[in-house]
Design a protein around this motif. Structure first.
Motif, PDB file in Angstrom:
ATOM      1  N   ASP A 128       0.878  -1.003  -0.480  1.00 49.53           N
ATOM      2  CA  ASP A 128       0.070  -0.017   0.004  1.00 49.53           C
ATOM      3  C   ASP A 128       0.927   1.063  -0.191  1.00 49.53           C
ATOM      4  O   ASP A 128       0.307   2.695   0.729  1.00 49.53           O
ATOM      5  CB  ASP A 128      -0.969   0.197   1.031  1.00 49.53           C
ATOM      6  CG  ASP A 128      -0.150  -0.154   2.474  1.00 49.53           C
ATOM      7  OD1 ASP A 128       1.199  -0.146   2.524  1.00 49.53           O
ATOM      8  OD2 ASP A 128      -0.829   0.425   3.215  1.00 49.53           O
ATOM      9  N   LYS A 129       2.012   1.053  -0.316  1.00 57.47           N
ATOM     10  CA  LYS A 129       2.605   2.229  -0.504  1.00 57.47           C
ATOM     11  C   LYS A 129       3.284   3.006  -1.584  1.00 57.47           C
ATOM     12  O   LYS A 129       3.730   1.763  -2.712  1.00 57.47           O
ATOM     13  CB  LYS A 129       4.662   1.696   0.383  1.00 57.47           C
ATOM     14  CG  LYS A 129       5.722   3.119   0.588  1.00 57.47           C
ATOM     15  CD  LYS A 129       6.717   3.068   1.203  1.00 57.47           C
ATOM     16  CE  LYS A 129       7.722   2.463   0.048  1.00 57.47           C
ATOM     17  NZ  LYS A 129       8.887   2.001   0.451  1.00 57.47           N
ATOM     18  N   VAL A 130       2.865   3.732  -1.869  1.00 54.93           N
ATOM     19  CA  VAL A 130       2.983   4.358  -3.206  1.00 54.93           C
ATOM     20  C   VAL A 130       4.177   5.569  -3.211  1.00 54.93           C
ATOM     21  O   VAL A 130       4.340   6.337  -3.057  1.00 54.93           O
ATOM     22  CB  VAL A 130       1.451   5.381  -4.236  1.00 54.93           C
ATOM     23  CG1 VAL A 130       1.982   5.989  -5.294  1.00 54.93           C
ATOM     24  CG2 VAL A 130       0.666   4.980  -3.739  1.00 54.93           C
ATOM     25  N   THR A 159       9.302  19.127 -10.066  1.00 51.66           N
ATOM     26  CA  THR A 159       9.011  20.482  -9.549  1.00 51.66           C
ATOM     27  C   THR A 159       9.082  21.579 -10.311  1.00 51.66           C
ATOM     28  O   THR A 159      10.066  21.243 -11.479  1.00 51.66           O
ATOM     29  CB  THR A 159       9.323  20.278  -8.192  1.00 51.66           C
ATOM     30  OG1 THR A 159      10.753  20.685  -8.497  1.00 51.66           O
ATOM     31  CG2 THR A 159       9.067  19.543  -7.133  1.00 51.66           C
ATOM     32  N   GLU A 160       9.427  23.266 -10.660  1.00 51.12           N
ATOM     33  CA  GLU A 160       9.949  23.903 -11.050  1.00 51.12           C
ATOM     34  C   GLU A 160      11.363  24.224 -10.735  1.00 51.12           C
ATOM     35  O   GLU A 160      12.660  24.573 -11.678  1.00 51.12           O
ATOM     36  CB  GLU A 160       9.431  25.419  -9.841  1.00 51.12           C
ATOM     37  CG  GLU A 160       8.098  25.695 -10.511  1.00 51.12           C
ATOM     38  CD  GLU A 160       7.486  27.023 -10.629  1.00 51.12           C
ATOM     39  OE1 GLU A 160       8.560  27.976  -9.907  1.00 51.12           O
ATOM     40  OE2 GLU A 160       6.508  27.923 -10.023  1.00 51.12           O
ATOM     41  N   GLU A 161      12.325  23.368  -9.539  1.00 50.47           N
ATOM     42  CA  GLU A 161      13.346  23.275  -9.411  1.00 50.47           C
ATOM     43  C   GLU A 161      13.565  21.925 -10.161  1.00 50.47           C
ATOM     44  O   GLU A 161      15.672  22.033 -10.177  1.00 50.47           O
ATOM     45  CB  GLU A 161      14.059  23.547  -7.764  1.00 50.47           C
ATOM     46  CG  GLU A 161      13.518  24.758  -7.240  1.00 50.47           C
ATOM     47  CD  GLU A 161      11.293  24.573  -7.427  1.00 50.47           C
ATOM     48  OE1 GLU A 161      11.355  23.670  -6.973  1.00 50.47           O
ATOM     49  OE2 GLU A 161      11.718  25.943  -7.437  1.00 50.47           O
ATOM     50  N   GLY A 162      13.195  21.433 -10.506  1.00 50.30           N
ATOM     51  CA  GLY A 162      13.943  19.215 -10.372  1.00 50.30           C
ATOM     52  C   GLY A 162      12.752  18.687 -10.177  1.00 50.30           C
ATOM     53  O   GLY A 162      11.064  19.048 -10.629  1.00 50.30           O
ATOM     54  N   TYR A 163      13.425  17.419  -9.179  1.00 52.61           N
ATOM     55  CA  TYR A 163      12.243  16.544  -9.109  1.00 52.61           C
ATOM     56  C   TYR A 163      13.054  16.222  -7.567  1.00 52.61           C
ATOM     57  O   TYR A 163      13.576  16.473  -7.390  1.00 52.61           O
ATOM     58  CB  TYR A 163      12.695  15.685 -10.049  1.00 52.61           C
ATOM     59  CG  TYR A 163      12.420  15.656 -11.467  1.00 52.61           C
ATOM     60  CD1 TYR A 163      11.245  15.025 -12.378  1.00 52.61           C
ATOM     61  CD2 TYR A 163      13.548  16.052 -12.194  1.00 52.61           C
ATOM     62  CE1 TYR A 163      11.017  15.179 -13.047  1.00 52.61           C
ATOM     63  CE2 TYR A 163      13.024  16.430 -14.037  1.00 52.61           C
ATOM     64  CZ  TYR A 163      12.169  15.726 -13.846  1.00 52.61           C
ATOM     65  OH  TYR A 163      12.155  15.949 -15.336  1.00 52.61           O
ATOM     66  N   ARG A 164      11.551  15.146  -6.761  1.00 52.89           N
ATOM     67  CA  ARG A 164      11.697  14.774  -5.377  1.00 52.89           C
ATOM     68  C   ARG A 164      10.694  13.626  -6.254  1.00 52.89           C
ATOM     69  O   ARG A 164       9.926  13.465  -6.390  1.00 52.89           O
ATOM     70  CB  ARG A 164      11.267  15.857  -5.202  1.00 52.89           C
ATOM     71  CG  ARG A 164       9.611  16.398  -4.903  1.00 52.89           C
ATOM     72  CD  ARG A 164       9.665  16.931  -3.762  1.00 52.89           C
ATOM     73  NE  ARG A 164       7.887  18.178  -4.238  1.00 52.89           N
ATOM     74  CZ  ARG A 164       8.401  19.138  -4.002  1.00 52.89           C
ATOM     75  NH1 ARG A 164       8.960  19.950  -3.234  1.00 52.89           N
ATOM     76  NH2 ARG A 164       6.529  19.837  -3.688  1.00 52.89           N
ATOM     77  N   THR A 165      11.133  13.188  -4.271  1.00 52.86           N
ATOM     78  CA  THR A 165      10.988  11.464  -4.275  1.00 52.86           C
ATOM     79  C   THR A 165       9.502  11.729  -3.489  1.00 52.86           C
ATOM     80  O   THR A 165       9.506  11.984  -1.997  1.00 52.86           O
ATOM     81  CB  THR A 165      11.890  10.603  -3.871  1.00 52.86           C
ATOM     82  OG1 THR A 165      12.684  10.506  -4.964  1.00 52.86           O
ATOM     83  CG2 THR A 165      10.787   8.907  -3.911  1.00 52.86           C
ATOM     84  N   VAL A 166       8.654  11.771  -3.917  1.00 52.78           N
ATOM     85  CA  VAL A 166       7.178  11.733  -2.843  1.00 52.78           C
ATOM     86  C   VAL A 166       6.604  10.021  -2.983  1.00 52.78           C
ATOM     87  O   VAL A 166       6.654   9.489  -3.419  1.00 52.78           O
ATOM     88  CB  VAL A 166       6.036  12.431  -3.333  1.00 52.78           C
ATOM     89  CG1 VAL A 166       5.310  12.638  -2.053  1.00 52.78           C
ATOM     90  CG2 VAL A 166       6.615  13.698  -3.978  1.00 52.78           C
ATOM     91  N   GLU A 167       6.317   9.960  -1.477  1.00 51.66           N
ATOM     92  CA  GLU A 167       5.323   9.048  -0.781  1.00 51.66           C
ATOM     93  C   GLU A 167       4.369   9.210  -0.411  1.00 51.66           C
ATOM     94  O   GLU A 167       4.121   9.633   0.828  1.00 51.66           O
ATOM     95  CB  GLU A 167       6.518   7.994   0.497  1.00 51.66           C
ATOM     96  CG  GLU A 167       7.480   6.839  -0.151  1.00 51.66           C
ATOM     97  CD  GLU A 167       8.750   6.851   0.505  1.00 51.66           C
ATOM     98  OE1 GLU A 167       8.001   6.571   2.216  1.00 51.66           O
ATOM     99  OE2 GLU A 167       9.176   6.000   0.501  1.00 51.66           O
ATOM    100  N   ALA A 168       3.038   8.140  -0.136  1.00 47.64           N
ATOM    101  CA  ALA A 168       2.070   8.451   0.115  1.00 47.64           C
ATOM    102  C   ALA A 168       1.361   6.403   0.735  1.00 47.64           C
ATOM    103  O   ALA A 168       2.260   6.235  -0.156  1.00 47.64           O
ATOM    104  CB  ALA A 168       1.211   8.837  -0.730  1.00 47.64           C
ATOM    105  N   SER A 169      -0.001   6.347   1.012  1.00 46.12           N
ATOM    106  CA  SER A 169      -0.005   5.409   1.082  1.00 46.12           C
ATOM    107  C   SER A 169      -1.706   4.970   0.029  1.00 46.12           C
ATOM    108  O   SER A 169      -2.184   6.167   0.006  1.00 46.12           O
ATOM    109  CB  SER A 169      -0.698   5.398   2.413  1.00 46.12           C
ATOM    110  OG  SER A 169       0.343   5.119   3.975  1.00 46.12           O
ATOM    111  N   ALA A 170      -1.880   3.238  -0.485  1.00 45.66           N
ATOM    112  CA  ALA A 170      -2.604   3.775  -1.079  1.00 45.66           C
ATOM    113  C   ALA A 170      -3.699   3.101  -0.148  1.00 45.66           C
ATOM    114  O   ALA A 170      -4.218   3.133   0.832  1.00 45.66           O
ATOM    115  CB  ALA A 170      -2.591   2.930  -2.272  1.00 45.66           C
TER     116      ALA A 170
END
Length: 267
Positions: A157-159, A165-176
């Protein structure tokens, strides 16, 4: 894995569109297509499905003409397709569409006895470019949302998503369950093969009407309940010809450019 992709049919954004005498877009000779960012969302969802077992369901709130777009989606990775069309939905703003989709999702989950793990949306529609649909749908569903993604992975259940972003990229986690909105990834949507096109023609497209949505908040849908109204449309101003500065030296060119800007009261 159970995935839903929300799409919108829009005028072909490769065609230059002008206003007619009534002040509305002249779409008489413009072919409707699937919104470009929604095609990226469908491709990403299809790739995620193919990396593990699962299904992709595509839903469109729109007119009957959108069935052709849904058939195209079935030919490039979708397993099921549904058209949500009713006179009561015409003129709905983003708030109304989000409430309609919330109830469509609830109906499909109840019918199938299975929840959707992920809901994919394009980051914005090319006809209005509001960029609000995915956010409002997540609010209606009470789930987390990750916007402007270019990559995604689901482990249990981990997304995990790569967000632009305007500055580049980032890794984001959330729950399904989770809503994600997709911008252009590093790959293009696939083209349908003749075999897949023929197979898509035989697949049914489900029809969902207002009467099928028992918990629909009718005070949110329809043109009369829209919180946002379009007052007037304008065509973008035509670009004026530029001025070429070619003095004998770069220094002289810079001095002349500054003088011209000063005369134009730019500063």
């Amino acid at each position: 894995m159970n995935i839903l992709v929300s799409i919108k049919q829009v005028p072909d954004d490769s065609v230059e569109i002008h206003l007619n005498a009534e002040g509305t877009p002249d779409l008489a000779n413009v072919t409707p297509v699937v919104n470009a960012f929604d095609t990226y969302a469908l491709e990403m969802a299809a790739r995620l499905k193919e990396s593990s077992e699962g299904e992709v369901t595509v839903v469109c709130v729109g007119e009957d003409s959108a069935k052709n777009s849904l058939k195209n989606c079935l030919a490039v990775g979708a397993d099921h397709a549904f058209l949500v069309s009713d006179d009561a939905f015409k003129g709905s703003d983003t708030t109304g569409i989000a409430n309609i989709l919330k109830n469509v999702i609830a109906k499909l989950e109840a019918d199938n006895g299975q929840k959707f793990d992920l809901v994919f949306c394009g980051k914005e529609a090319t006809d209005a470019a509001l960029g609000q649909g995915g956010l409002m749908l997540a609010e209606e569903l009470g789930t987390s949302v990750i916007t402007n993604i270019t990559e995604i992975a689901l482990d249990g259940d981990k997304v995990t998503a790569k967000q632009e972003t305007e500055e580049g990229y980032r890794t984001v986690e959330a729950s399904a369950p989770c809503v994600v909105t997709v911008t252009k990834p590093e790959y293009d949507p696939r083209y349908p093969t003749i075999k897949n096109k023929m197979a898509a023609r035989k697949k049914p497209i489900g029809d969902i009407k207002e009467a099928d949505l028992a918990d629909l908040e009718k005070e949110k849908v329809g043109e009369s309940n829209a919180k946002v109204q379009i007052v007037k449309l304008y065509e973008p101003a035509k670009k004026e010809a530029g001025i070429k500065i070619q003095e004998e030296t770069p220094e002289d060119s810079a001095i002349k450019a500054v003088a011209m800007m000063a005369d134009a009261k730019v500063f």
